[in-house]
Design a protein around this motif. Sequence first.
Motif, mmCIF file in Angstrom:
data_model
loop_
_atom_site.group_PDB
_atom_site.id
_atom_site.type_symbol
_atom_site.label_atom_id
_atom_site.label_comp_id
_atom_site.label_asym_id
_atom_site.label_seq_id
_atom_site.Cartn_x
_atom_site.Cartn_y
_atom_site.Cartn_z
ATOM 1 N N SER A 120 7.088 13.130 -0.631
ATOM 2 C CA SER A 120 7.983 12.713 -0.557
ATOM 3 C C SER A 120 9.687 13.605 -0.644
ATOM 4 C CB SER A 120 8.460 11.625 -1.259
ATOM 5 O OG SER A 120 6.899 10.861 -1.335
ATOM 6 N N ARG A 173 13.594 10.184 3.713
ATOM 7 C CA ARG A 173 13.839 9.484 4.510
ATOM 8 C C ARG A 173 14.827 9.659 5.308
ATOM 9 N NH1 ARG A 173 14.112 3.300 3.440
ATOM 10 N NH2 ARG A 173 14.615 2.441 5.278
ATOM 11 N N ARG A 194 6.588 -4.936 7.226
ATOM 12 C CA ARG A 194 6.127 -4.277 5.929
ATOM 13 C C ARG A 194 6.014 -2.817 5.991
ATOM 14 N NH1 ARG A 194 2.310 -8.541 3.422
ATOM 15 N NH2 ARG A 194 3.814 -9.604 1.861
ATOM 16 N N LEU A 195 5.144 -2.292 7.128
ATOM 17 C CA LEU A 195 5.303 -1.188 6.890
ATOM 18 C C LEU A 195 6.234 -0.233 7.399
ATOM 19 C CD1 LEU A 195 1.859 -0.851 5.738
ATOM 20 C CD2 LEU A 195 3.193 -0.642 4.010
ATOM 21 N N VAL A 252 7.294 4.905 6.293
ATOM 22 C CA VAL A 252 6.080 4.948 5.618
ATOM 23 C C VAL A 252 5.247 5.517 5.550
ATOM 24 C CG1 VAL A 252 5.275 2.808 3.762
ATOM 25 C CG2 VAL A 252 7.600 2.858 3.963
ATOM 26 N N TYR A 299 2.236 8.156 4.727
ATOM 27 C CA TYR A 299 1.010 7.508 4.714
ATOM 28 C C TYR A 299 0.081 8.380 5.654
ATOM 29 C CZ TYR A 299 -3.160 4.470 3.957
ATOM 30 O OH TYR A 299 -4.791 3.302 4.199
ATOM 31 N N VAL A 326 2.925 3.627 -2.319
ATOM 32 C CA VAL A 326 4.571 2.530 -2.898
ATOM 33 C C VAL A 326 4.563 2.620 -4.273
ATOM 34 C CG1 VAL A 326 4.487 0.391 -3.399
ATOM 35 C CG2 VAL A 326 2.765 1.051 -1.293
ATOM 36 N N LEU A 350 7.243 5.668 -4.247
ATOM 37 C CA LEU A 350 8.296 5.431 -3.277
ATOM 38 C C LEU A 350 9.124 4.511 -3.939
ATOM 39 C CD1 LEU A 350 6.653 4.658 0.123
ATOM 40 C CD2 LEU A 350 8.101 6.448 0.026
ATOM 41 N N ARG A 351 9.027 3.347 -4.487
ATOM 42 C CA ARG A 351 9.517 2.634 -5.816
ATOM 43 C C ARG A 351 10.327 3.529 -6.617
ATOM 44 N NH1 ARG A 351 4.339 -1.409 -6.104
ATOM 45 N NH2 ARG A 351 5.505 -3.862 -4.439
ATOM 46 N N SER A 395 13.132 3.742 -2.015
ATOM 47 C CA SER A 395 12.994 3.954 -0.942
ATOM 48 C C SER A 395 11.685 2.711 -0.224
ATOM 49 C CB SER A 395 12.695 5.045 0.257
ATOM 50 O OG SER A 395 13.189 6.076 -0.290
ATOM 51 N N TRP A 396 11.379 1.422 -1.403
ATOM 52 C CA TRP A 396 10.748 0.628 -1.146
ATOM 53 C C TRP A 396 11.194 -0.203 -1.533
ATOM 54 C CZ3 TRP A 396 6.119 0.246 1.869
ATOM 55 C CH2 TRP A 396 5.923 -1.057 1.414
#
Length: 88
Positions: A24, A29, A48-49, A53, A57, A77, A80-81, A85-86
């Motif tokens: 990450s 991003r 959603r994705l 992301v 993945y 996830v 990213l949380r 970023s989520w």
Amino acid sequence: MSSGVESLRPQGRLTDHIGLGVVSARFNRDLLEEVLNRSGRREKRIRRLPAHVMIRYVIAMGLFCVESSHEVMRRLVGNLRRLGSWGR
């Protein structure tokens, strides 16, 4: 007598030495958004994705290929949380 090169090789799997935080940080991003913009591969709809992301993945699936796809997504996830970023 061994050459010095063998002592430099990490022991174990690559994923024992790097985690999703490193991925990450390296593929932040802003970088991913720039790549998406330059390649013309932006989303046409809100998903959603999002594309940034999905890029992470795919990278994570390559690094954690011994894990299930569900486990890789769970780790991604969670990471990213922690980075903010989520969304929800």
